[in-house]
Structures are given as C-alpha cells and as structure tokens.
Design an enzyme around this catalytic site. Structure first.
Site, PDB file in Angstrom:
ATOM      1  N   THR A 181      -2.645 -21.732 -34.237  1.00 46.58           N
ATOM      2  CA  THR A 181      -1.660 -21.120 -33.363  1.00 46.58           C
ATOM      3  C   THR A 181      -0.330 -21.004 -34.088  1.00 46.58           C
ATOM      4  OG1 THR A 181      -2.663 -22.454 -31.587  1.00 46.58           O
ATOM      5  CG2 THR A 181      -0.679 -21.292 -31.025  1.00 46.58           C
ATOM      6  N   ILE A 210     -11.150 -17.871 -24.056  1.00 49.80           N
ATOM      7  CA  ILE A 210      -9.699 -17.913 -23.903  1.00 49.80           C
ATOM      8  C   ILE A 210      -9.247 -19.346 -24.112  1.00 49.80           C
ATOM      9  CG2 ILE A 210      -7.815 -17.685 -22.228  1.00 49.80           C
ATOM     10  CD1 ILE A 210      -9.444 -15.287 -21.066  1.00 49.80           C
ATOM     11  N   ASP A 212      -5.751 -22.213 -24.896  1.00 52.32           N
ATOM     12  CA  ASP A 212      -4.585 -22.693 -24.149  1.00 52.32           C
ATOM     13  C   ASP A 212      -3.370 -21.787 -24.297  1.00 52.32           C
ATOM     14  OD1 ASP A 212      -2.540 -24.344 -26.288  1.00 52.32           O
ATOM     15  OD2 ASP A 212      -4.564 -23.900 -26.961  1.00 52.32           O
ATOM     16  N   GLY A 232      -3.395 -26.773 -31.252  1.00 55.16           N
ATOM     17  CA  GLY A 232      -4.487 -27.727 -31.456  1.00 55.16           C
ATOM     18  C   GLY A 232      -5.781 -27.178 -30.896  1.00 55.16           C
ATOM     19  N   GLY A 234      -7.697 -25.913 -27.975  1.00 52.40           N
ATOM     20  CA  GLY A 234      -7.270 -25.340 -26.711  1.00 52.40           C
ATOM     21  C   GLY A 234      -7.902 -25.965 -25.486  1.00 52.40           C
TER      22      GLY A 234
END
Length: 313
Positions: A181, A210, A212, A232, A234
């Site tokens: 991320t 999907i 976080d 990290g 999710g």
C-alpha cells in the site's frame, strides 16, 4: 502547533539485508515525495490537496504497489483501489476494481466531491472516471515484467503473497516483492486533517478481492482528532477496524495519538499484519508497525524529518 505530514510505502516482512538496489530507490522516492508534501503545506495548500498530491506521486512511482507499480491478481490483471477522507467534514470517497485509471486516488476524490456516494467499484468506477475526464491508459500500462515474475513465484508457492515475503526460491533476490500500500496523512497549522491511501492489493489475490485500503475506518480514516492510513494484511486490518479504532481510543479514552496508535498496533492488531501512519489535530505524528519493517517518512513544521524502514535502536 504546526503542520505535520507522514507517508508510507507499505509494511511487511522487509528483510534487513534487502539488496541496496531494491532499498535505495524506495528511500529516495520517499525522500523526494516527502519534500513535495512539505512544500505544498508551506504553500498553505489544504491537507486534502496535499494528501492527494503525495499519493498521486506515490502511485506514479513504479517502486511501490499502487498505480504504475500495482501487483497482479491470480488472473494476471491489475485491480487497484484507493480512498481519501477529509477530517473536518468527514467527507470521503473510495474506489475498487480500477483497471485503467492512472491515479485512482484522484478518482476517489471525484467520487467524494462529484457524487452523492462514498464508494464506486469495478465497471461503475471505470465509467465514472471516463465521464470525469480523468487520465486513463491501456490495462497493459500497469503490467510490468517484475510483477509478472512476482505472480509466477506466488503461484508456484500456491499462496497469496503480501509485501516483502521471504523469497520462495533461494535464487530469487530477497526483498524483490513490493509493499502492499501507499498512503499519506497531513494536518495544517489550523488543525485540519486528511488521509489518503492507494494500493494494488496482494500478489495472486482472487479477482474481485477488496482489501482494507478503500474501506473507511479500516485502512483509511480522518476526523477532528486524527488522520490515519494503514498498511499490511488487509483482512486483518478490516477485522480490527484499525484506522477508526485509533481515532476512537483518542476520543473515548482521551489518549494522545502516539499512545492510541501504539495500543492498536501492539495490543489489538495481530502481530505481523499491521502498520500505520497518523497525525493529530495538535500536529503530532506517529508511524508504528508490528511487522519487520515499514517504508515511511514524516516531517513537522518545527524542522523534524525522518525517512526509515526498520525500528530504530
């Protein structure tokens, strides 16, 4: 009280002996992009504008798993997601399943400002991007040789690969995997807060998965107390509503930013799953993680600045 900014390039199992050719470009990018954010805050740009600007730069950097550097799904495709949130108004926008948009974070902001909704995904998000005239490219733009190789490694090991997973084969260079991320949080001298996060997700993730990042309160959150961007694994971050919990502990327990964030990362989130960056309305900044490392950078108006990967000391 002055402005403060923090950004991250993801948290995970980053080996201390990661080759310099893998580490140095990421550190240099964080340093360069941090200065872009600092200059914008000094120029009195709003925190919302600053976090979008910084995350766009991170998306455009192929060294991170967002935008141009996004990792591949099990089908060899890219599905990007992003979220942006303004602390004072709690307005927010999020997107998932984006395949052609150069800067998903800017699409998330358009969702926030140009629709009655918070979250658009897949074909609807793509159609909205075209309606808004946002820059799009062929899907092949995002598919790099490095990420094709990463997917091959993950498939051979029959697993979803996150962040700096230890090499599957000895001959694979350590630390070759990308982080999960990118994100930025900022506060101005008036205490206005904003958060933004963007990602390509996990290597070899199921199509349609999907994480976080686009989920308000999990990977991204801002209110009048703080702004948080998490990174990290999710699924773990979603279960623990990491970003919102930091704000809740500040509001309901009266803890400061550093204490609240440390409590969530060290006591609540499962070890090895979570890192976050946060700023408070008072200009505090924190960057805790319970993984091996987290590519991160921060600066405050009083002159403090840091670019780091592992825990110091």
């Amino acid at each position: 009280m002055g402005w403060a900014i923090a950004l991250h390039g993801g948290a995970g199992d980053i080996p201390v002996d990661i080759p310099a050719e893998r580490r140095e470009p990421r550190e240099a990018a964080l340093r360069r992009i941090l200065q872009i954010g600092v200059s914008a805050l000094n120029a009195k740009q709003s925190p919302l504008d600053v976090v979008e600007l910084v995350v766009r730069e991170l998306e455009n950097c192929p060294h991170f798993n967002a935008g141009k550097g996004s990792v591949l799904t099990a089908n060899g495709t890219v599905e990007m997601e992003a979220c942006i949130m303004d602390g004072s108004s709690k307005k927010c926008g999020a997107v998932s399943g984006v395949t052609t948009v150069v800067n998903p974070i800017s699409l998330a902001r358009r969702v926030m400002e140009k629709t009655p909704h918070v979250y658009l995904a897949f074909d609807g998000a793509e159609a909205f991007a075209r309606d808004q005239g946002l820059e799009t490219v062929d899907k092949s733009h995002f598919i790099t040789p490095e990420n094709i190789e990463r997917l091959k490694q993950a498939k051979e090991a029959n697993r979803v690969q996150q962040d700096y997973t230890q090499p599957i084969k000895p001959e694979v260079p350590d630390g070759d995997s990308k982080l999960g991320t990118v994100g930025c949080v900022a506060v101005d001298s008036l205490g206005n807060l904003a958060a933004a996060t963007s990602t390509g997700g996990l290597v070899n993730k199921m199509v349609g998965r999907i994480g976080d990042t686009p989920i308000v309160g999990a990977g991204t959150y801002a209110n009048k107390f703080c702004a948080i961007s998490a990174t990290g694994i999710g699924e773990a971050i979603i279960r623990e509503t990491v970003a919102r919990d930091v704000a809740a502990v500040m509001e309901y327990k009266g803890l400061g930013l550093k204490e609240a964030a440390a409590y969530i990362v060290d006591e609540v989130a499962p070890k090895g799953t979570t890192g976050l960056i946060g700023v408070s309305s008072k200009g505090e900044v924190t960057m805790p993680f319970n993984t091996t490392g987290m590519f991160r950078a921060c600066a405050t108006e009083d002159g403090f600045s840091e670019v780091a990967i592992w825990k110091s000391g």
